[in-house]
Enzyme design. Structure first.
Site, PDB file in Angstrom:
ATOM      1  N   GLY A   1     -56.384 -19.510  -1.169  1.00 54.70           N
ATOM      2  CA  GLY A   1     -57.201 -18.733  -0.250  1.00 54.70           C
ATOM      3  C   GLY A   1     -56.379 -18.232   0.899  1.00 54.70           C
TER       4      GLY A   1
ATOM      5  N   GLU B   1     -45.470 -15.001  -3.448  1.00 53.75           N
ATOM      6  CA  GLU B   1     -44.527 -15.998  -2.920  1.00 53.75           C
ATOM      7  C   GLU B   1     -43.093 -15.513  -3.064  1.00 53.75           C
ATOM      8  OE1 GLU B   1     -46.398 -20.485  -3.528  1.00 53.75           O
ATOM      9  OE2 GLU B   1     -44.673 -19.847  -4.702  1.00 53.75           O
TER      10      GLU B   1
ATOM     11  N   ARG C   1     -45.109 -22.174 -11.352  1.00 50.37           N
ATOM     12  CA  ARG C   1     -46.434 -21.939 -11.937  1.00 50.37           C
ATOM     13  C   ARG C   1     -46.980 -23.279 -12.351  1.00 50.37           C
ATOM     14  NH1 ARG C   1     -51.099 -20.327 -12.548  1.00 50.37           N
ATOM     15  NH2 ARG C   1     -51.757 -18.789 -14.122  1.00 50.37           N
ATOM     16  N   GLY C   2     -48.039 -23.733 -11.665  1.00 52.62           N
ATOM     17  CA  GLY C   2     -48.529 -25.085 -11.830  1.00 52.62           C
ATOM     18  C   GLY C   2     -48.883 -25.474 -13.242  1.00 52.62           C
ATOM     19  N   GLU C   3     -49.589 -24.634 -13.951  1.00 51.82           N
ATOM     20  CA  GLU C   3     -50.058 -25.008 -15.279  1.00 51.82           C
ATOM     21  C   GLU C   3     -48.927 -25.108 -16.285  1.00 51.82           C
ATOM     22  OE1 GLU C   3     -51.479 -20.832 -17.240  1.00 51.82           O
ATOM     23  OE2 GLU C   3     -52.751 -21.649 -15.650  1.00 51.82           O
ATOM     24  N   ASP C   4     -47.762 -24.495 -15.977  1.00 52.28           N
ATOM     25  CA  ASP C   4     -46.606 -24.576 -16.885  1.00 52.28           C
ATOM     26  C   ASP C   4     -45.781 -25.843 -16.671  1.00 52.28           C
ATOM     27  OD1 ASP C   4     -47.296 -22.183 -17.973  1.00 52.28           O
ATOM     28  OD2 ASP C   4     -45.653 -21.030 -17.099  1.00 52.28           O
ATOM     29  N   THR C   5     -45.493 -26.184 -15.404  1.00 53.52           N
ATOM     30  CA  THR C   5     -44.466 -27.214 -15.142  1.00 53.52           C
ATOM     31  C   THR C   5     -44.900 -28.322 -14.199  1.00 53.52           C
ATOM     32  OG1 THR C   5     -43.555 -25.979 -13.270  1.00 53.52           O
ATOM     33  CG2 THR C   5     -42.657 -25.475 -15.451  1.00 53.52           C
ATOM     34  N   ARG C   6     -46.132 -28.252 -13.642  1.00 51.05           N
ATOM     35  CA  ARG C   6     -46.501 -29.252 -12.628  1.00 51.05           C
ATOM     36  C   ARG C   6     -46.404 -30.683 -13.135  1.00 51.05           C
ATOM     37  NH1 ARG C   6     -51.268 -27.656 -11.584  1.00 51.05           N
ATOM     38  NH2 ARG C   6     -50.917 -26.485  -9.658  1.00 51.05           N
TER      39      ARG C   6
END
Length: 1140
Positions: free
Chosen positions: A75, A109, A43-48
Site C-alpha cells: 500500500g 523498487e 519476488r516473494g512467491e518465488d524465493t521467500r
C-alpha cells in the site's frame, strides 16, 4: 581573507596552527552512516521460503543490518517506508527470479534502486536465480510476457525496461540447477558483499584517529599483498607514537577480506601473566572460531596447521618484544599460515622484526603539525580548531607533544574544560615534571635496557642530544659503556634517532623521561645525582662548593644564570666527573683566583667562553676525547707537550687572544683541529703536520697567519681550509695523499704564482682559489670541483683571465665549476665549451650580462645555477641534456630562449626555477611556459615518465595554460573524459617563506568516504637555497606572486587507477558514472614556513589522450570551491592557444 585560503603567519605567532586547520579540516568529513548495510529486492512467491530466507540469515550472521520486506500486503504507506529504506541502504541485492517482472511493486523498487546507483549512492549486485540473465536484460521469456501484461502503464514502461537492462548489465551471480549448491552461492555472495561494504565504509573507533602518512603507507602495503605468499608487516617506533592504534585501524578495515582474523593486544604482558600457551590458544581459537586447547606452542597438532594453511588470515600481534615470541605464535617464517595471509606486528624494538625476518618494516613517524592540531583539538575542544582565546595555549601544548599521538590525546583530554589560568599552570608544570601516564609508557623501553645501555641513554638525554654520533660513540666507549652496540640498541628501540647530519636526536618527551629518571636519584639534593643539567641547580652547587664524587656529568648553561664567581676548588670533590660542558657566551662565569684542579676522569670538556689564559698546570686528563674551548680567553693552551693519547678533537674557534698554537705531538690520535677566527695566531705548530691520523684542519679567517708549511702531512687528511687568511703569503705543505682532499686557500692570495706543492697535486675532490692567471699551470685531472673567488684587485675585469684559465688542462677535465663573488667579471668567454666533462656550473654574484651561446655545446652539463647576478639580461639556448636549471634574484633578466628546436621530440630540464626574475619579457615568459607544457605532455605520453617542476614569476599570459583554476585550496570535481594525466599548479603570493617550505596537493575520494588516494608534493626539497638566516631557518623573500607547476606521474597514475577501480566496484561504465574527487592544495608544514605565504590560486593542466580536443564546456565543481567568474573558459581555445 577567505576561509579556505592556506595562510601561515608567524609574525602573529598565535595563528601558526590556526590557519593551517582552516584548509586541512575541510577535506575531512564525517562518514555517512546509513541505517541499512544491505537491501534485498525479491519476488516473494518465488524465493521467500528458500533462497532469500537463507541469504538473509547468512547476512545477519555476519552482523550486517539487512532490510527485507516479508509483507504480502502492499500500500501507499508501505511504499513510503520502502522508499525511505532504499535511500537509507548502502548495497542492493536484486534477486531476479522467474516471476520478478510480473510484480509492478518489484519493478518500481528496481527503478528507485537504479536511481540511487546512478547517483553513486549505492552498489547494486544482481542475482539471477534460475533465470537466464539475457531474459532480464533484453526483456524476453517470462520477463517479456510479464511486461506485455503491464503495457497499459505506458508512463512507467520505459523506466522499467531501462532499470531491468541496466541492472542486468552489472556484474553479479547466476544460479541454475547445474551451477552448484545454493549454500555455495550464498557464501560467495556474502563474501563479495562484505568486501564491497568494507571498501565503502569506515569502522568506528573508540578513540579519535587522524589518517596520516603512516596510515596511507601501511594501507598501501596491505593492498599490495601477494595472494600466493604470507606477508608480514612490522610497525616499529617509540612509545605512544600510535603503533597499536594504527594496527587496530588496519585490522578493522581489512579483516572482512580474510577468512580468519585475530588481534592480540599487548602480547608481551599477556604472555608474561598467563604464559605463551595461553596467548597461542587465544590466537588459534579466534582464527578457527572454536575453542582450541594445546599443551605447548612449540608443538602444534598437524590437523590445526593444515586447517590454518587452507585459510587466508589477518593477524595483529601487538607489543611483541622478542623474536622468539613471534615465532611461537605464527611459526618460523609464518609457516603455519595460508597463502594470502597478512601479519601485522607492533614493537618498540626494531631488532625483534629483523630477527623475526619480517619483510616489511615501517617506522611509525610522528604526526605533522596539521594532524597534531586536529588530534589535540578533538580531545581538548571536541572539534578540529581551538576555541577563541586558546590558540596560543594550544600551540604550546602541541609543541610540547612534538607529534606524539599519545601525548596529544593525554594533554588534550587533561586540559579539556579548564580555564586559561589552569592551562598556563599545567603547561608550565609539564616543563618541570613529565606527565605520569606518558612517562609510565615511555619507561617500558628504558626498563628493558641493561646497565650500560641505561647509562648511554641517560648521558644522551642529559648531555649529547644534537651531537655527532661518531663523537658520542667514542666518548662513551671511553667511559666503558660499549657504546657501539648500546647506541644501536637505543636506535632499534626508537629511544633515539640519527638525523641526516649524523647527529643523535631524541624526542623531547623521551629526553624529559631521561632527566626525570636522574632527578629521582635524589629529589631534594642535586649534588647526590649522577648528572646535572638544570642551570639553577648546577650554579648553586658550584657557587657553594657542594660537589660530590657521585656527580659524573655536568651541563651548565651559565647564560641562564646570574654572575657567578667560582672558587679554584669548585670541581675538586667531583673526582668521578666524566663530562663537563659550560656554556658562557655572556661571560657570567668568573675564575678570579684561577682554577686548581679538574677531574682526571674527564672524557669530554667543553667551555664556551673559558675565562683563563691557559688550562690549569696540573690538568692532564689522559682519557679526554674532546676538548672544546670556543670563544675562550686562552693565549697559550699549555706549556710544552701535553700527553693526551685519546684526544680526537680540539676546537679553539674564535679564541681571539691565542698567540701560540699548541704543540700536539702528545695527541697521536687527534683527527680534527679547528682554529677558525683565531685572529692573533701568527703560525701553526709544525707538530700538526706530523699527526698521522689528522683528517680535518680548519684555519678559516686566521687573519694574522702568514705561513703554512710542513714537509709532510697526514695521509688521512680530507680537508684543509685556510680561506680568508688575508696575510697568508706562503703555502708549502707536502701532501702524503691528495685523493679526495678538499683544499680551500685564501681568496686574498698575495702570491703571483702557485705554490709548488699545489702544482704537483692531482685528484683533489675540490679546490677553492682566487681567479688569477697562474691557474693555467695546474695539471690535468687536478680536481673534480673548482671554486673561483675574488682576487685582491677587485677593480679589474677578470674576463680575460677567465678566458685563459678555461682552456688550461685542469679545467678541461673539470666536473663542477663555481664562480663566486667576482662582481667585476663581465663576461664568460665562449671557450667554456671546451669543458666537455663539465656536469655542474654555478655562477654566484658576478657581473655578467649574458651567458655565452656556446654553453649549449656542453654535452654533459645537467645542472646550471645562476644566482644574484644583478646585471644578467639574457640566457641563450641551453644544452638539451640539462636537468636542473635555476636562476635566483637575477633582477635584470629579460630574455630566455627556448632549448628546443622541436618540442615534441626533445626533452626539457625537469626542474626550472626562475625566482624573483620579474623583468622577463612576455615572449620569454611564454617560451618558458611552452617548454614546461611541452615537457609535461611529452613526459606523459613518452617512455621517460619522470617528474617535472617549475617555479616562475606570475605574469599575464599563463591563464590559458590551466584549464581548471580555483581561488579555493579545496574543491571537488569530476575528471574530464579521455584524460591521460594532469599537471598541478598553484600561485604563491608575495611575501616571506621558509627555505624548507614545500608545496603539494592531496586527493580524496568523494566526501562520503574520506578515502585518500594519494599525496603529491613539489618534488624539489629546499628549492630556495639562498636567503637571510633566522635561527636555523633560511628566510626567502618572494618579491612578487609566483607560479608553482609540477607534474607527478606517480600520483596521476594512482588517481586514474583509483577512478577506474571505483567504477569497477560500482559496476558502471565510463559514461554513466564519473566519481567525484576532492583535491586540497597545501604548503607542507612538517617544517613550519616562516612569515606569511598564501596560496592565491590553484588547479590543473589537463593532458588528453592522443589528439583529443575537449568540447567547449563549463567545468563542474562542487562542495568546497567555486571557480572564479572569469574562468568559464573555452578549453578548445586554450589548447589552440598552446599549439600556436
Amino acid at each position: 581573507m577567505k576561509k579556505d585560503t592556506f595562510f601561515i603567519k608567524n609574525k602573529q605567532k598565535k595563528s601558526r596552527y590556526y590557519w593551517m586547520a582552516c584548509s586541512s579540516s575541510q577535506a575531512m568529513t564525517t562518514v555517512d552512516l546509513k541505517k541499512y548495510d544491505v537491501f534485498i529486492s525479491f519476488r516473494g512467491e518465488d524465493t521467500r521460503p528458500g533462497f532469500t530466507s537463507h541469504l538473509h540469515a547468512a547476512l545477519k550472521r555476519k552482523n550486517l543490518e539487512t532490510y527485507i520486506d516479508y509483507r504480502i500486503e502492499k500500500g501507499n504507506q508501505v511504499w513510503t517506508e520502502l522508499e525511505k529504506a532504499i535511500k537509507d541502504s548502502t548495497l542492493f541485492l536484486v534477486v531476479f527470479s522467474e516471476n520478478y517482472a510480473s510484480s509492478t511493486w518489484c519493478l518500481n523498487e528496481l527503478v528507485e534502486i537504479m536511481k540511487c546507483h546512478k547517483n553513486g549512492q549505492g552498489v547494486v549486485i544482481p542475482l539471477f536465480y534460475r533465470i537466464d540473465p539475457s531474459h532480464v536484460r533484453k526483456q524476453t521469456g517470462s520477463y517479456g510476457t510479464a511486461l506485455e501484461k503491464h503495457k497499459n502503464d505506458d508512463k512507467m514502461m520505459q523506466n522499467w525496461k531501462n532499470a531491468l537492462t541496466q541492472a542486468a548489465s552489472l556484474s553479479g551471480f547466476a544460479s541454475t540447477t547445474k551451477s552448484g549448491t545454493e549454500s555455495d552461492l550464498i557464501e560467495d555472495v556474502t563474501r563479495i558483499v562484505l568486501g564491497k561494504l568494507n571498501y565503502n565504509k569506515t569502522n568506528e573507533l573508540t578513540c579519535d584517529f587522524i589518517k596520516d602518512e603512516n596510515y596511507w603507507r601501511i594501507q598501501s602495503l596491505i593492498k599490495k599483498r601477494d595472494s600466493s605468499e604470507v606477508k608480514t608487516i612490522g610497525l616499529w617506533g617509540m612509545g605512544g607514537i600510535g603503533k597499536t592504534t594504527l594496527a587496530t585501524v588496519m585490522f578493522h578495515k581489512f579483516s572482512s577480506q580474510y577468512e580468519g582474523s585475530c588481534i592480540l593486544e599487548n602480547v608481551t604482558e599477556v604472555s608474561k601473566t598467563h604464559g605463551i600457551n595461553y596467548a597461542c590458544n587465544r590466537l588459534l581459537s579466534k582464527l578457527l572460531r572454536e575453542n582450541v586447547d594445546i599443551d605447548t606452542s612449540k608443538v602444534i597438532p598437524s590437523i590445526i596447521i593444515r586447517r590454518l594453511k587452507r585459510m587466508k588470515s589477518l593477524i595483529v600481534l601487538d607489543n611483541v618484544h622478542t623474536s622468539e615470541l613471534l615465532q611461537n605464535l605464527i611459526g618460523v617464517g609464518c609457516g603455519w599460515l595460508g597463502a594470502g595471509s597478512t601479519v601485522i606486528v607492533t614493537t618498540r624494538d626494531k631488532q625483534v622484526l629483523i630477527s623475526g625476518e619480517v619483510e616489511e618494516i615501517h617506522q611509525v613517524n610522528k604526526m605533522n603539525s596539521r594532524n597534531s592540531l586536529q588530534l589535540f583539538c578533538l580531545n581538548a575542544f571536541g572539534k578540529y580548531l581551538p576555541k577563541e582565546g586558546y590558540v596560543e595555549l594550544a600551540e604550546r601544548a602541541i609543541d610540547h607533544a612534538q607529534g606524539n599521538p599519545l601525548a596529544l590525546n593525554v594533554f588534550g583530554s587533561f586540559l579539556r574544560g579548564k580555564s586559561e589560568i589552569e592551562w598556563n599552570c599545567a603547561l608550565a608544570k609539564l616543563k618541570e615534571i613529565p606527565n605520569g601516564e606518558i612517562d609510565r609508557i615511555l619507561r617500558w623501553s628504558y626498563d628493558e635496557l641493561d646497565d650500560k645501555e641505561k647509562n648511554t641513554f641517560i648521558d644522551i638525554a642529559c648531555f649529547f642530544k644534537g651531537h655527532k654520533q661518531d663523537s658520542v660513540t667514542k666518548i662513551l666507549n671511553e667511559c666503558g659503556f660499549f657504546a657501539n652496540i648500546g647506541i644501536r640498541t637505543l636506535l632499534d628501540k626508537a629511544l633515539i634517532r640519527v638525523d641526516f647530519e649524523n647527529c643523535i636526536q631524541m624526542h623531547d618527551l623521551i629526553q624529559e623521561m631521561g632527566k626525570q629518571i636522574v632527578r629521582e636519584e635524589s629529589l631534594k639534593n642535586p649534588e647526590q645525582r649522577s648528572r646535572l643539567c638544570d642551570p639553577k641547580e648546577v650554579g648553586d652547587m658550584l657557587k657553594n662548593n657542594r660537589g660530590t664524587k657521585i656527580v659524573e656529568a655536568i651541563f651548565f648553561n651559565a647564560d641562564e644564570y646570574t654572575n657567578i664567581n667560582l672558587s679554584p676548588k669548585a670541581f675538586k670533590k667531583m673526582v668521578n666527573l666524566r663530562l663537563l660542558a659550560i656554556q658562557d657566551q655572556k661571560g657570567y662565569v668568573s675564575l678570579a683566583c684561577g682554577l686548581d684542579l679538574l677531574s682526571t676522569n674527564l672524557r669530554y670538556f667543553s667551555w664556551h667562553g673559558y675565562p683563563l689564559k691557559a688550562l690549569p698546570p696540573a690538568f692532564c686528563p689522559e682519557m679526554l676525547v674532546e676538548l672544546c674551548l670556543i670563544d675562550s680567553h686562552v693565549q697559550k693552551l699549555w706549556n710544552g707537550v701535553m700527553n693526551l693519547p685519546n684526544l680526537e678533537r680540539l676546537d679553539l674557534s674564535r679564541s681571539k687572544n691565542l698567540i701560540e698554537c699548541p704543540n700536539v705531538s702528545g695527541c697521536p690520535n687527534l683527527k680534527v683541529l679547528i682554529l677558525n677566527r683565531c685572529h692573533s695566531l701568527p703560525e701553526v705548530d709544525s707538530s700538526i703536520f706530523l699527526l698521522q691520523k689528522l683528517e680535518r684542519l680548519w684555519m678559516f679567517a686566521c687573519t694574522s697567519l702568514k705561513s703554512l708549511s710542513g714537509n709532510t702531512c697526514s695521509p688521512a687528511l680530507t680537508l684543509l681550509d685556510a680561506t680568508h687568511c688575508i696575510n697568508l703569503q706562503e703555502f708549502s705543505v707536502t701532501f702524503a695523499s691528495t685523493d679526495g682532499l678538499d683544499l680551500a686557500l685564501s681568496d686574498i692570495w698575495n702570491g703571483n704564482e702557485l705554490p709548488s706543492s699545489i702544482l704537483n697535486t692531482t685528484n683533489l675532490a675540490s679546490f677553492q682559489f682566487p681567479l688569477i692567471e697562474c691557474l693555467v699551470d695546474l695539471p690535468e685531472n687536478f680536481a673534480n670541483w673548482i671554486s673561483l673567488v675574488s682576487t685582491p684587485n677587485r677593480e679589474l675585469d677578470h674576463s680575460i683571465t677567465l678566458h685563459k684559465v678555461l682552456s688550461s688542462p685542469a679545467f678541461i677535465t673539470l666536473k663542477c665549476l663555481i664562480i663566486f663573488a667576482i662582481p667585476m667579471l663581465s663576461e664568460i668567454s665562449d671557450n667554456i665549451s671546451l669543458l666537455t666533462s663539465l656536469e655542474d656550473l654555478e655562477l654566484h654574484s658576478i657581473g655578467i650580462r649574458s651567458l655565452p651561446e656556446t654553453i649549449k655545446y656542453l654535452p654533459r652539463l645537467y645542472k646550471l645555477y645562476v644566482c644574484f647576478c644583478k646585471m644578467l639580461q639574457s640566457i641563450p639556448m641551453l644544452p638539451l641534456n640539462l636537468v636542473d636549471f635555476t636562476v635566483i634574484e637575477c633582477e635584470s633578466l629579460e630574455t630566455v630562449l627556448s632549448s628546443m628546436d622541436d618540442p615534441h621530440d626533445k626533452p626539457n630540464p625537469s626542474t626550472v626555477i626562475l625566482h624573483n626574475c620579474k623583468q622577463l619579457d612576455p615572449h620569454s615568459y611564454q617560451t618558458v611556459l611552452n617548454n614546461a607544457i611541452a615537457a609535461i605532455e611529452l613526459g606523459a605520453t613518452g617512455e621517460d615518465n619522470s617528474s617535472i617542476q617549475y617555479l616562475l614569476p606570475d605574469m599575464p599570459g599563463r591563464e590559458y595554460r590551466f584549464q581548471y583554476r580555483s581561488t579555493q585550496v579545496s574543491f571537488t570535481l569530476e575528471l574530464p573524459p579521455n584524460l591521460l594525466g594532469f599537471a598541478y599548479y598553484l600561485v604563491l603570493s608575495q611575501g616571506n617563506v621558509g627555505g624548507s617550505a614545500r608545496f603539494g596537493c592531496e586527493c580524496y575520494l568523494d566526501s562520503s568516504s574520506v578515502e585518500r588516494i594519494c599525496i603529491t608534493r613539489f618534488p624539489r626539497g629546499g628549492m630556495f637555497r639562498y636567503g637571510m638566516r633566522h635561527g636555523n631557518e633560511t628566510i626567502i623573500l618572494m618579491e612578487s606572486d609566483h607560479v608553482v607547476l609540477w607534474y607527478d606521474p606517480v600520483s596521476c597514475n594512482q588517481i586514474m587507477k583509483a577512478v577506474e577501480e571505483i567504477k569497477a566496484i560500482n559496476d558502471v561504465d565510463s559514461t554513466s558514472y564519473n566519481p567525484k574527487l576532492t583535491f586540497r592544495f597545501f604548503i607542507d608544514e612538517n617544517k613550519i614556513p616562516y612569515y606569511e605565504v598564501a596560496i592565491k590560486e590553484c588547479g590543473f593542466h589537463w593532458i588528453y589522450k592522443k589528439e583529443t580536443v575537449p568540447p567547449t564546456r563549463k567545468l563542474k565543481q562542487h562542495v568546497f570551491g567555486t571557480p572564479m567568474a572569469s574562468l568559464e573558459l573555452d578549453e578548445t581555445k586554450g589548447l589552440r592557444y598552446l599549439l600556436e
